[in-house]
Design a protein around this motif. Structure first.
Motif, PDB file in Angstrom:
ATOM      1  N   SER A  95      -4.544  -0.569  -3.977  1.00 43.03           N
ATOM      2  CA  SER A  95      -5.558   0.315  -3.414  1.00 43.03           C
ATOM      3  C   SER A  95      -6.193  -0.437  -2.242  1.00 43.03           C
ATOM      4  CB  SER A  95      -6.611   0.672  -4.459  1.00 43.03           C
ATOM      5  OG  SER A  95      -7.222  -0.501  -4.963  1.00 43.03           O
ATOM      6  N   TYR A  96      -6.800   0.276  -1.310  1.00 42.01           N
ATOM      7  CA  TYR A  96      -7.245  -0.409  -0.091  1.00 42.01           C
ATOM      8  C   TYR A  96      -8.509   0.226   0.483  1.00 42.01           C
ATOM      9  CZ  TYR A  96      -5.170   3.594   2.284  1.00 42.01           C
ATOM     10  OH  TYR A  96      -4.860   4.868   2.706  1.00 42.01           O
ATOM     11  N   LYS A 108       8.199  -4.842  -8.098  1.00 44.59           N
ATOM     12  CA  LYS A 108       8.524  -3.562  -8.714  1.00 44.59           C
ATOM     13  C   LYS A 108       9.704  -3.650  -9.672  1.00 44.59           C
ATOM     14  CE  LYS A 108       9.417   1.287  -7.567  1.00 44.59           C
ATOM     15  NZ  LYS A 108       9.525   2.292  -6.480  1.00 44.59           N
ATOM     16  N   THR A 125      -7.842  -5.172  -0.211  1.00 40.12           N
ATOM     17  CA  THR A 125      -6.983  -4.506  -1.174  1.00 40.12           C
ATOM     18  C   THR A 125      -7.270  -4.967  -2.598  1.00 40.12           C
ATOM     19  OG1 THR A 125      -5.261  -6.188  -0.878  1.00 40.12           O
ATOM     20  CG2 THR A 125      -5.123  -4.213   0.498  1.00 40.12           C
ATOM     21  N   ILE A 134       0.846  -1.202   0.000  1.00 42.93           N
ATOM     22  CA  ILE A 134       0.000   0.000   0.000  1.00 42.93           C
ATOM     23  C   ILE A 134       0.880   1.251   0.000  1.00 42.93           C
ATOM     24  CG2 ILE A 134      -1.605   1.370   1.395  1.00 42.93           C
ATOM     25  CD1 ILE A 134      -2.884  -1.291   2.269  1.00 42.93           C
ATOM     26  N   PHE A 135       1.914   1.255   0.861  1.00 40.35           N
ATOM     27  CA  PHE A 135       2.822   2.400   0.906  1.00 40.35           C
ATOM     28  C   PHE A 135       3.577   2.569  -0.409  1.00 40.35           C
ATOM     29  CE2 PHE A 135       2.698   1.911   5.680  1.00 40.35           C
ATOM     30  CZ  PHE A 135       2.141   3.162   5.925  1.00 40.35           C
ATOM     31  N   ALA A 136       3.847   1.431  -1.078  1.00 37.67           N
ATOM     32  CA  ALA A 136       4.539   1.483  -2.368  1.00 37.67           C
ATOM     33  C   ALA A 136       3.579   1.794  -3.515  1.00 37.67           C
ATOM     34  CB  ALA A 136       5.245   0.147  -2.633  1.00 37.67           C
ATOM     35  N   GLN A 137       2.321   2.023  -3.184  1.00 38.84           N
ATOM     36  CA  GLN A 137       1.273   2.368  -4.162  1.00 38.84           C
ATOM     37  C   GLN A 137       1.063   1.256  -5.202  1.00 38.84           C
ATOM     38  OE1 GLN A 137       2.320   6.269  -5.722  1.00 38.84           O
ATOM     39  NE2 GLN A 137       1.485   7.297  -3.913  1.00 38.84           N
ATOM     40  N   GLN A 138       1.257   0.017  -4.750  1.00 35.74           N
ATOM     41  CA  GLN A 138       0.980  -1.127  -5.614  1.00 35.74           C
ATOM     42  C   GLN A 138      -0.452  -1.621  -5.422  1.00 35.74           C
ATOM     43  OE1 GLN A 138       3.937  -4.104  -4.745  1.00 35.74           O
ATOM     44  NE2 GLN A 138       5.627  -2.904  -5.589  1.00 35.74           N
ATOM     45  N   ARG A 197      -3.414  -1.950  -8.117  1.00 35.56           N
ATOM     46  CA  ARG A 197      -3.575  -0.713  -8.872  1.00 35.56           C
ATOM     47  C   ARG A 197      -3.288  -0.958 -10.359  1.00 35.56           C
ATOM     48  NH1 ARG A 197      -3.641   4.242  -6.200  1.00 35.56           N
ATOM     49  NH2 ARG A 197      -3.386   4.137  -3.944  1.00 35.56           N
TER      50      ARG A 197
END
Length: 294
Positions: free
Chosen positions: A118-119, A178, A290, A112-116, A293
């Motif tokens: 959505s939650y 990533k 989650t 989530i912090f890595a924007q991989q 994205r």
């Protein structure tokens, strides 16, 4: 359809092997020097996975994946297995196993912090449940904070190694997604892990205890099964039912606990099972809260 089912079964067999790993490694390290046992096991793991997959073309791989994610992989394997090896008794092995299985909810949080991902807000509930479950496993009298610290102080090094390992594996999972770009350097990572364990063994001046014939059999079988599990897992994710396999990984705390109890003949209290179920439930809630994205 039959081919997909076959690869799905291969993936499920990998999960079963990993669930048994904690208890089996503990039995082997009780018989010979701890780091020596791990070095021998991972030497056979490396040979097995290299034999099945060949040596990867590391010159073609992204450097951030190869060296960054590789460092996470190697450090995780060493720290987690060392935490098992240096546990004082079988009850501590169960606690270490549960600390390790914080990695699924941690992976979700890091992703989530890595924007991989959505939650939804329920991901927070899932993470809290997982932490609460671990606290109950460590100390059933959860309101007595002093008892919680007393348990942890019985083996702070092993518990710290297990927690750091869970964080590192979560980082490995997020950064691999990533930076890997479709590459798989797992055989190389295994080889480096084995070499690093041998280095630690010799630097620490740990005595070399020659395993018995039966122990050699256990070492070869365990190491080979670990290599096979990792090899099959990569295939199953490509050709099997990924949704079923990912869901199955979230039940690993329960499966690992059952396997450890059967293999180590441990007798945990009811609170242990309550905590284990909460860790599993928390991980599943995190997963369900989650979405990838696009």
């Amino acid at each position: 359809m039959k081919q997909i089912n076959r690869y799905t079964w291969l993936g499920l067999s990998s999960i079963l092997i990993w669930a048994s790993l904690v208890a089996v490694v503990k039995l082997i390290t009780e018989s010979i020097s701890p780091i020596l046992a791990l070095a021998l096991i991972y030497s056979f793991s490396a040979l097995c996975i290299l034999g099945l997959n060949g040596f990867p073309k590391i010159s073609q791989m992204p450097k951030r994946y190869l060296w960054g994610c590789g460092s996470f992989f190697v450090c995780y394997e060493i720290l987690f297995l060392s935490s098992v090896a240096y546990s004082h008794n079988h009850e501590q092995v169960l606690i270490i196993g549960m600390i390790n299985y914080l990695w699924p909810p941690l992976t979700v949080i890091f992703a989530i912090f890595a924007q991989q991902l959505s939650y939804q807000w329920t991901v927070i509930l899932g993470f809290i449940l997982a932490i609460l479950g671990l606290m109950i496993v460590v100390n059933p009298d959860i309101l007595a904070v002093s008892k919680f610290w007393t348990v942890l102080q019985q083996n702070p090094i092993a518990y710290s190694f297990a927690l750091i390992g869970a964080v590192l594996w979560s980082c490995f999972s997020v950064f691999t997604k990533k930076y890997a770009q479709g590459h798989n350097a797992t055989p190389f990572f295994f080889a480096v892990t084995a070499i690093a364990l041998w280095g630690i063994h010799f630097i620490s001046a740990e005595p070399f205890t020659l395993p018995s014939l039966g122990m050699w059999g256990a070492i070869v079988m365990t190491g080979s099964l670990i290599g096979i599990a990792y090899s099959h897992w990569n295939q199953s994710l490509q050709f099997g039912d990924m949704k079923l396999l990912i869901l199955a990984t979230y039940f690993m705390p329960i499966l690992s606990s059952v396997m450890s109890i059967l293999i180590l003949d441990a007798t945990p209290q009811l609170a242990f099972w309550i905590g284990t179920i909460l860790v599993t439930l928390g991980a599943i809630i995190c997963w369900k809260s989650t979405a990838a994205r696009h």
